[in-house]
Scaffold this active site. Structure first.
Site, short mmCIF file in Angstrom:
data_model
loop_
_atom_site.label_atom_id
_atom_site.label_comp_id
_atom_site.label_asym_id
_atom_site.label_seq_id
_atom_site.Cartn_x
_atom_site.Cartn_y
_atom_site.Cartn_z
N LYS A 53 -0.28 -4.64 -6.46
CA LYS A 53 0.38 -5.50 -5.29
C LYS A 53 -0.40 -7.11 -5.56
O LYS A 53 -0.59 -7.94 -5.93
CB LYS A 53 0.97 -5.65 -3.86
CG LYS A 53 2.26 -4.31 -3.75
CD LYS A 53 3.54 -4.53 -4.23
CE LYS A 53 4.90 -4.38 -4.42
NZ LYS A 53 5.97 -4.79 -4.99
N TYR A 82 -0.84 1.48 -3.87
CA TYR A 82 0.25 0.01 -4.03
C TYR A 82 0.01 -1.40 -3.79
O TYR A 82 -0.50 -1.97 -4.19
CB TYR A 82 1.12 1.39 -3.17
CG TYR A 82 1.68 -0.11 -2.35
CD1 TYR A 82 2.49 -0.26 -2.73
CD2 TYR A 82 2.09 -0.59 -1.32
CE1 TYR A 82 3.80 -1.23 -2.78
CE2 TYR A 82 3.30 -1.36 -1.06
CZ TYR A 82 4.13 -1.53 -1.87
OH TYR A 82 5.16 -2.49 -1.36
N SER A 92 2.97 -8.02 -0.82
CA SER A 92 2.91 -6.75 0.93
C SER A 92 1.28 -6.82 1.63
O SER A 92 0.91 -7.67 1.07
CB SER A 92 2.88 -5.17 -0.13
OG SER A 92 2.92 -4.26 1.71
#
Ligand code: UDP
Length: 329
Positions: free
Chosen positions: A145, A141, A117
């Site tokens: 990643k 988040y 991402s």
């Protein structure tokens, strides 16, 4: 030999499974169905329900199927939720991928394309953003990643894993034809929210901040069509199969659109007024996120075909309009 799509009942995963099938590949989909939808899995794919944190489940996939490449989407992906329950994100995303990599290594499966991402960059130093720019996630988040990218790097040097991490910017749009599209519960993304207002499912949309240092004061994002993302995964598999070097690649159209531009286009495409109200900024939103996708173009031969905002919104609207309840599960 088949391609294993983990998280293939989710938004980008289901579109990628379909793109693989359309390209004549044999496809196995695995998904826990905690956030994905069984109905999103293309019927021609063989489906297994299970959680990648379960080593027995991973092992059984590699024992029952002849897998020569893995595309890994299986993760929790809500930025806001990741801030309130961070340990769940480390468990599911990082813990799940650790088990997966152990199982892949044990079964001699070497190639993995990972769903990363733009959140790995955090507040960008400059735009357009290149893969070599600073990575300093501002939410949990994005941190999971980035940690997974690092985990793959060290597994590559120790065990010969070969990986491509695809850093998506703002995924959007839907498979033309209106049979497959974006469905999240809860929905937090701009384009589906705008279309839910057009559908009569919401009264209005809130615009998070109009005092950013951008031409109209609202945030600028790089919207990249889900079918372009799906194609990039196939190119990345072929790149690895041809001996390409492991690494990370940005996937974005290279064009930036503001929240107000997206709102205007959504009004034009749907023919609805879509009431909107200005609200304070949302925490952690950078003013401008735009990708340089030069590396993906040069190494993978990836050129987005759906750069036009009108086409993006039209395909998304074709889906939302005909599926106001998503997959209805
Ligand atoms: N946004 C907004 N209202 C909403 C949802 C999003 O104004 O209800 C804005 C958000 O601040 C960001 C852009 O729309 O600038 C895209 O947000 P989204 O959540 O779709 O994706 P993100 O950029 O967070 O990955």
């Amino acid at each position: 030999m088949a391609i294993l799509v983990l998280g293939g009942a989710g938004y980008i995963g289901s579109h990628t499974a379909l793109a693989l099938l359309n390209a004549g590949r044999d496809v196995v989909v695995a998904d826990s169905l905690k956030t994905g939808f069984r109905a999103a899995v293309p019927p021609a794919a063989r489906f297994y329900q299970g959680d990648i944190r379960d080593r027995c489940f991973c092992d059984s996939l590699f024992e029952r199927e002849q897998i020569d490449g893995v595309i890994h989407f299986a993760a929790s992906s809500l930025v806001g939720e990741s801030m309130s329950v961070p340990l769940r994100y480390y468990d599911n995303n990082l813990g799940g991928t650790r088990v997966l990599l152990e199982s892949m290594t044990a079964h001699g499966v070497r190639d993995i394309v990972f769903s990363s991402s733009a959140a790995v960059y955090g507040e960008p130093e400059r735009v357009p953003i290149s893969e070599t720019d600073r990575t300093l996630p501002t939410n949990c988040y994005g941190d999971t990643k980035l940690a997974i990218e690092r985990m793959m790097k060290w597994t590559a040097s120790a065990h010969g894993l070969r990986y491509v991490a695809l850093r998506y910017f703002n995924a959007c749009g839907a498979q033309p034809g209106g049979r497959m599209g974006e469905a999240h519960d809860p929905e937090t993304h701009l384009i589906p929210l705008l279309l839910q207002v057009a559908n009569g499912r919401r009264e209005q949309v809130f615009i998070f901040g109009d005092d950013y240092p951008t031409p109209d004061g609202t945030c600028i994002r790089d919207y990249v069509h889900v079918c372009d993302l799906a194609r990039a995964h196939i190119l990345a598999l072929d790149y690895l199969a041809a001996g390409g070097e492991s690494g990370a690649f940005n996937l974005g159209s290279g064009a930036g659109f503001s929240v107000l531009q997206v709102l205007e286009e959504a009004r034009r495409v749907t023919g609805y007024s879509i009431p909107a109200q200005i609200r304070p900024r949302r925490a952690g939103d950078p003013a401008r996120l735009v990708a340089s996708a030069d590396r993906a173009r040069a190494a993978l031969g990836w050129v987005p075909e759906y750069g036009d905002l009108r086409v993006i919104l039209q395909t998304a609207w074709d889906w939302h309009h005909t599926h106001p309840d998503g997959y209805g599960e």
